[in-house]
Structure formats: structure tokens, C-alpha cells
Design a protein around this motif. Sequence first.
Motif, PDB file in Angstrom:
ATOM      1  N   TRP A   1     -18.531 -15.367 -21.860  1.00  0.00           N
ATOM      2  CA  TRP A   1     -17.566 -15.136 -20.793  1.00  0.00           C
ATOM      3  C   TRP A   1     -16.784 -13.835 -20.956  1.00  0.00           C
ATOM      4  CZ3 TRP A   1     -17.129 -17.464 -16.208  1.00  0.00           C
ATOM      5  CH2 TRP A   1     -17.763 -18.688 -16.026  1.00  0.00           C
ATOM      6  N   GLN A   2     -16.435 -13.451 -22.201  1.00  0.00           N
ATOM      7  CA  GLN A   2     -15.619 -12.256 -22.407  1.00  0.00           C
ATOM      8  C   GLN A   2     -16.210 -11.358 -23.486  1.00  0.00           C
ATOM      9  OE1 GLN A   2     -11.708 -13.915 -23.218  1.00  0.00           O
ATOM     10  NE2 GLN A   2     -11.055 -13.478 -21.149  1.00  0.00           N
ATOM     11  N   PRO A   3     -16.734 -10.184 -23.127  1.00  0.00           N
ATOM     12  CA  PRO A   3     -17.011  -9.733 -21.766  1.00  0.00           C
ATOM     13  C   PRO A   3     -18.179 -10.516 -21.178  1.00  0.00           C
ATOM     14  CG  PRO A   3     -17.904  -8.180 -23.322  1.00  0.00           C
ATOM     15  CD  PRO A   3     -17.125  -9.168 -24.133  1.00  0.00           C
ATOM     16  N   PHE A   4     -18.219 -10.657 -19.869  1.00  0.00           N
ATOM     17  CA  PHE A   4     -19.180 -11.529 -19.214  1.00  0.00           C
ATOM     18  C   PHE A   4     -20.605 -10.976 -19.333  1.00  0.00           C
ATOM     19  CE2 PHE A   4     -21.716 -12.875 -15.585  1.00  0.00           C
ATOM     20  CZ  PHE A   4     -21.558 -14.243 -15.638  1.00  0.00           C
ATOM     21  N   VAL A   5     -21.486 -11.792 -19.900  1.00  0.00           N
ATOM     22  CA  VAL A   5     -22.914 -11.478 -19.973  1.00  0.00           C
ATOM     23  C   VAL A   5     -23.681 -12.788 -19.795  1.00  0.00           C
ATOM     24  CG1 VAL A   5     -24.818 -10.567 -21.338  1.00  0.00           C
ATOM     25  CG2 VAL A   5     -22.540  -9.554 -21.573  1.00  0.00           C
ATOM     26  N   LEU A   6     -24.609 -12.808 -18.848  1.00  0.00           N
ATOM     27  CA  LEU A   6     -25.442 -13.986 -18.624  1.00  0.00           C
ATOM     28  C   LEU A   6     -26.917 -13.571 -18.690  1.00  0.00           C
ATOM     29  CD1 LEU A   6     -25.903 -16.969 -17.764  1.00  0.00           C
ATOM     30  CD2 LEU A   6     -25.869 -16.161 -15.393  1.00  0.00           C
ATOM     31  N   ASP A   7     -27.603 -14.041 -19.719  1.00  0.00           N
ATOM     32  CA  ASP A   7     -29.055 -13.858 -19.822  1.00  0.00           C
ATOM     33  C   ASP A   7     -29.725 -15.143 -19.340  1.00  0.00           C
ATOM     34  OD1 ASP A   7     -29.333 -11.200 -21.172  1.00  0.00           O
ATOM     35  OD2 ASP A   7     -28.121 -12.199 -22.687  1.00  0.00           O
ATOM     36  N   TYR A   8     -30.726 -14.998 -18.476  1.00  0.00           N
ATOM     37  CA  TYR A   8     -31.366 -16.193 -17.931  1.00  0.00           C
ATOM     38  C   TYR A   8     -32.881 -16.040 -17.913  1.00  0.00           C
ATOM     39  CZ  TYR A   8     -31.952 -13.525 -13.587  1.00  0.00           C
ATOM     40  OH  TYR A   8     -32.313 -12.574 -12.669  1.00  0.00           O
ATOM     41  N   ARG A   9     -33.540 -17.187 -17.921  1.00  0.00           N
ATOM     42  CA  ARG A   9     -35.000 -17.221 -17.810  1.00  0.00           C
ATOM     43  C   ARG A   9     -35.398 -18.487 -17.070  1.00  0.00           C
ATOM     44  NH1 ARG A   9     -38.952 -17.154 -23.039  1.00  0.00           N
ATOM     45  NH2 ARG A   9     -38.011 -19.244 -23.274  1.00  0.00           N
ATOM     46  N   LEU A  10     -36.173 -18.323 -15.991  1.00  0.00           N
ATOM     47  CA  LEU A  10     -36.640 -19.448 -15.191  1.00  0.00           C
ATOM     48  C   LEU A  10     -38.117 -19.695 -15.506  1.00  0.00           C
ATOM     49  CD1 LEU A  10     -36.119 -21.532 -12.944  1.00  0.00           C
ATOM     50  CD2 LEU A  10     -36.803 -19.772 -11.282  1.00  0.00           C
ATOM     51  N   VAL A  11     -38.408 -20.916 -15.947  1.00  0.00           N
ATOM     52  CA  VAL A  11     -39.761 -21.289 -16.373  1.00  0.00           C
ATOM     53  C   VAL A  11     -40.243 -22.448 -15.504  1.00  0.00           C
ATOM     54  CG1 VAL A  11     -41.213 -22.056 -18.289  1.00  0.00           C
ATOM     55  CG2 VAL A  11     -39.222 -20.590 -18.735  1.00  0.00           C
ATOM     56  N   VAL A  12     -41.405 -22.289 -14.883  1.00  0.00           N
ATOM     57  CA  VAL A  12     -42.034 -23.339 -14.081  1.00  0.00           C
ATOM     58  C   VAL A  12     -43.381 -23.667 -14.686  1.00  0.00           C
ATOM     59  CG1 VAL A  12     -42.916 -23.982 -11.802  1.00  0.00           C
ATOM     60  CG2 VAL A  12     -40.836 -22.582 -11.989  1.00  0.00           C
ATOM     61  N   GLU A  13     -43.535 -24.918 -15.121  1.00  0.00           N
ATOM     62  CA  GLU A  13     -44.793 -25.351 -15.753  1.00  0.00           C
ATOM     63  C   GLU A  13     -45.220 -24.386 -16.867  1.00  0.00           C
ATOM     64  OE1 GLU A  13     -46.722 -28.190 -15.189  1.00  0.00           O
ATOM     65  OE2 GLU A  13     -44.941 -28.852 -14.122  1.00  0.00           O
ATOM     66  N   ASP A  14     -44.231 -24.072 -17.765  1.00  0.00           N
ATOM     67  CA  ASP A  14     -44.450 -23.218 -18.941  1.00  0.00           C
ATOM     68  C   ASP A  14     -44.800 -21.771 -18.584  1.00  0.00           C
ATOM     69  OD1 ASP A  14     -43.959 -25.334 -20.688  1.00  0.00           O
ATOM     70  OD2 ASP A  14     -46.051 -26.001 -20.577  1.00  0.00           O
ATOM     71  N   GLU A  15     -44.553 -21.379 -17.352  1.00  0.00           N
ATOM     72  CA  GLU A  15     -44.799 -19.989 -16.947  1.00  0.00           C
ATOM     73  C   GLU A  15     -43.479 -19.358 -16.519  1.00  0.00           C
ATOM     74  OE1 GLU A  15     -47.116 -17.353 -13.519  1.00  0.00           O
ATOM     75  OE2 GLU A  15     -47.492 -19.501 -13.703  1.00  0.00           O
ATOM     76  N   ILE A  16     -43.136 -18.212 -17.125  1.00  0.00           N
ATOM     77  CA  ILE A  16     -41.892 -17.516 -16.784  1.00  0.00           C
ATOM     78  C   ILE A  16     -42.065 -16.831 -15.433  1.00  0.00           C
ATOM     79  CG2 ILE A  16     -40.270 -15.722 -17.464  1.00  0.00           C
ATOM     80  CD1 ILE A  16     -41.112 -16.175 -20.352  1.00  0.00           C
ATOM     81  N   ILE A  17     -41.253 -17.232 -14.461  1.00  0.00           N
ATOM     82  CA  ILE A  17     -41.363 -16.633 -13.134  1.00  0.00           C
ATOM     83  C   ILE A  17     -40.162 -15.739 -12.792  1.00  0.00           C
ATOM     84  CG2 ILE A  17     -42.755 -18.552 -12.296  1.00  0.00           C
ATOM     85  CD1 ILE A  17     -40.302 -19.548 -10.788  1.00  0.00           C
ATOM     86  N   ALA A  18     -39.107 -15.788 -13.594  1.00  0.00           N
ATOM     87  CA  ALA A  18     -37.950 -14.923 -13.359  1.00  0.00           C
ATOM     88  C   ALA A  18     -37.126 -14.849 -14.631  1.00  0.00           C
ATOM     89  CB  ALA A  18     -37.100 -15.434 -12.203  1.00  0.00           C
ATOM     90  N   SER A  19     -36.573 -13.677 -14.887  1.00  0.00           N
ATOM     91  CA  SER A  19     -35.685 -13.492 -16.035  1.00  0.00           C
ATOM     92  C   SER A  19     -34.821 -12.265 -15.773  1.00  0.00           C
ATOM     93  CB  SER A  19     -36.486 -13.313 -17.334  1.00  0.00           C
ATOM     94  OG  SER A  19     -37.276 -12.143 -17.279  1.00  0.00           O
ATOM     95  N   GLY A  20     -33.713 -12.185 -16.453  1.00  0.00           N
ATOM     96  CA  GLY A  20     -32.846 -11.034 -16.273  1.00  0.00           C
ATOM     97  C   GLY A  20     -31.494 -11.227 -16.918  1.00  0.00           C
TER      98      GLY A  20
END
Length: 361
Positions: A68-87
Motif C-alpha cells: 500500500w505505501q508506496p502503492f504497488v500491485l503486481d498481478y497475474r491472471l491464470v486460466v486453466e494453468d495458462e497465464i492470460i494477463a499480468s502486469g
Amino acid sequence: MELLNIDCLGKPLKLEGSPAGWQQLHWDGQIVSQKQGSADGLKVHVFRLHDGSHQTDIEVRLETYLRWQPFVLDYRLVVEDEIIASGQRLTKDIERQTPTKPAVANKQVKPLGLLALAFKLFKSAKVIKVVLAGASMAAYSWLFSFEFAIALILCLVIHEYGHIRAMKRFGLQTKGIYLIPFLGGLAISDSKLNTRWQNVVISIMGPTYGMLLSVIAFIAYEITGMELLAGLAVFNALLNIFNLLPILPLDGGHIIKSIGYSQNHLTGLIVCIAGAALGVYISYALGLTLLGILLAVGSLEIIMEWRYRHQSDLLPMDRYGQIVSAVWYLLTIAILAGIIAVLASSSDNPVMQLPLHILRG
């Protein structure tokens, strides 16, 4: 507050969260996962969705690592063990985002609705602004004088223009400035704030523009000797220093609240209490009784609400933002108070000494 909004299987996947530690995940407007725990760190949302192209449910996993301080959000979206989005998302991304709004069904225009439509057009044609400005000029001219009314409206317009400039700096839509008789002015925005830093900058830019007007008028008075300029400088300084008192809904209340509520730990509360106590002591030591009383009341109100800081939709400031905000706030007050004190001590005109007497109660 909204932390993330991305596409997942052709529909929006939205993550909401709070510094209190909870996260809620929505897919196509439906809650699919909730998490509670530490505010910072790793959280994994796992849920199953039915997609028309699959005969069985598919597993979806959203992995987030948040600070939260300083704000940083790392994300990864996985569908059926396949990464379809990250950032990664930072404070600037939160500032620029536009919260999603539910779709509104189209309505047919009815005969009786034409009157309401005409009223909206009347308001959008800026007629209301002109009427209010004229009413303010008439009211202040009746109370004081025509010259003083012009000077007061100039101070109000420049103050509110500072708010408008800050709103536009963050890309927010504005409706402009409204002058309210006997109450001052109001700068209105159509957009929703996303961070406490935005709240601080927008709130303090009004008094900052007001301070610049007082400084320019003071310098012009020193060059020309025109007491009208001195009066403009000192009364504009008084107007803006009152606006910086830590009392909601004044600008000072929003500034102090944003600084104090950005503190995640007990240290923040202790700093708020110590700062308030120091301000009250200095006010009484300088004989500024009224300022000390208002400072004490306003600070107590903000401190009492400190426990509810995590319920806000605004992203907290980091340590750098808190320090910059506090220095900016105190420096603006010091310059405005300095102008009042210098003009009161250097002039025998009781009008110039009136603002100082008001502050002393």
C-alpha cells in the motif's frame, strides 16, 4: 476502492480492496472471491466459471502481491494453468482510472420531462453562475462597499480558480466556479477522486493561489504605497488562513485528514496529536486565541475519525507525499500569517490591524 479492472473470458474482472486487509473480486458484476488478512503481501483468488465454449467449469486464479505505501500491485491472471494477463499498477494508474458505473437504461422523453430538460439546459447555460455572481456582488456591496465587494470577489475567484486548475491537472472534469452570497465560493467537479494526494493538492491549491495574490498585492503596496493594495493583501490572507483551519469541510480539514488518514500505524495518530498540540500551543503563545480554539476543535474532530480511515475509497499517500503535504500546508499558513503580522505592525491604520485582532479573538 477499485484496485484492478481487466478482461477475463470476455467479461470484466474487478478487484476491490482496502488498507484494512480485505479484498473482493467481481466477475461480470458477481462476487466470486473474498479475502481478509494482512493489508500487504500475497493473496490468491481461486474460483470456477462456466464458459459457453467449455462443457465443464474452468478454473480461474488471480494472484496479487500488494504493497500500500508506496502503492504497488503486481498481478497475474491464470486460466486453466495458462497465464492470460499480468502486469503492475502504481499510484499514477489509480489516479488516472475512471471508476466503472452501472449501465443506465434509455428512457423515452415524456411531455412532462421536457420541463426538467429545459431546467437542465438552463443550468448548463451558465445562467446560474451569472445570477449568483451578481447576487454576491450586490450582497457584499450592501454590507461593505462596492470597492470592497470587487476585491472580495476577486479573492474568492482566484482561490476557487486554484482548485479548478488542480482538478484539471489530474484530468478531472469540472463544472466551474459558483459564487454563493455570504458563504464564499465553490469549485465543482463531475469526477470522483481516487487518491488522498489528489484530495490534498486540489484542497491546498485554492489557498496557494490566494497566498500568491496576497504576496503580489503586498509587494505592489511596498512599491506604490497604495493602502488599497495593503488591504487586499491582508484581508485576502485572513480569508485563506481561515480556510486552512483543520475543520471539515474547509480546505484545511481535507488536507489534515488526508495526511493523518494515510498513516497505517499508531505512529500516525501520535504525530497527528502532537502536531495539533503544538499548533494550539503556538497559537496561544502568540496570543491568537481564536485560532487556537478553532485549531483544537478541528484537530480533535479529525483525530476522533482516525479509526475509520480504512473505510475510504481513496488510496493513501506514501511517506514522501505526507511530508510534502505537511510542509506545503505549514509553509502556506506561515506566509499568510506573516503578511498579516507585518502589515499590522507597520501601519497605524486600524483597518490593517483588524485581521490580527480577529485572530486574537
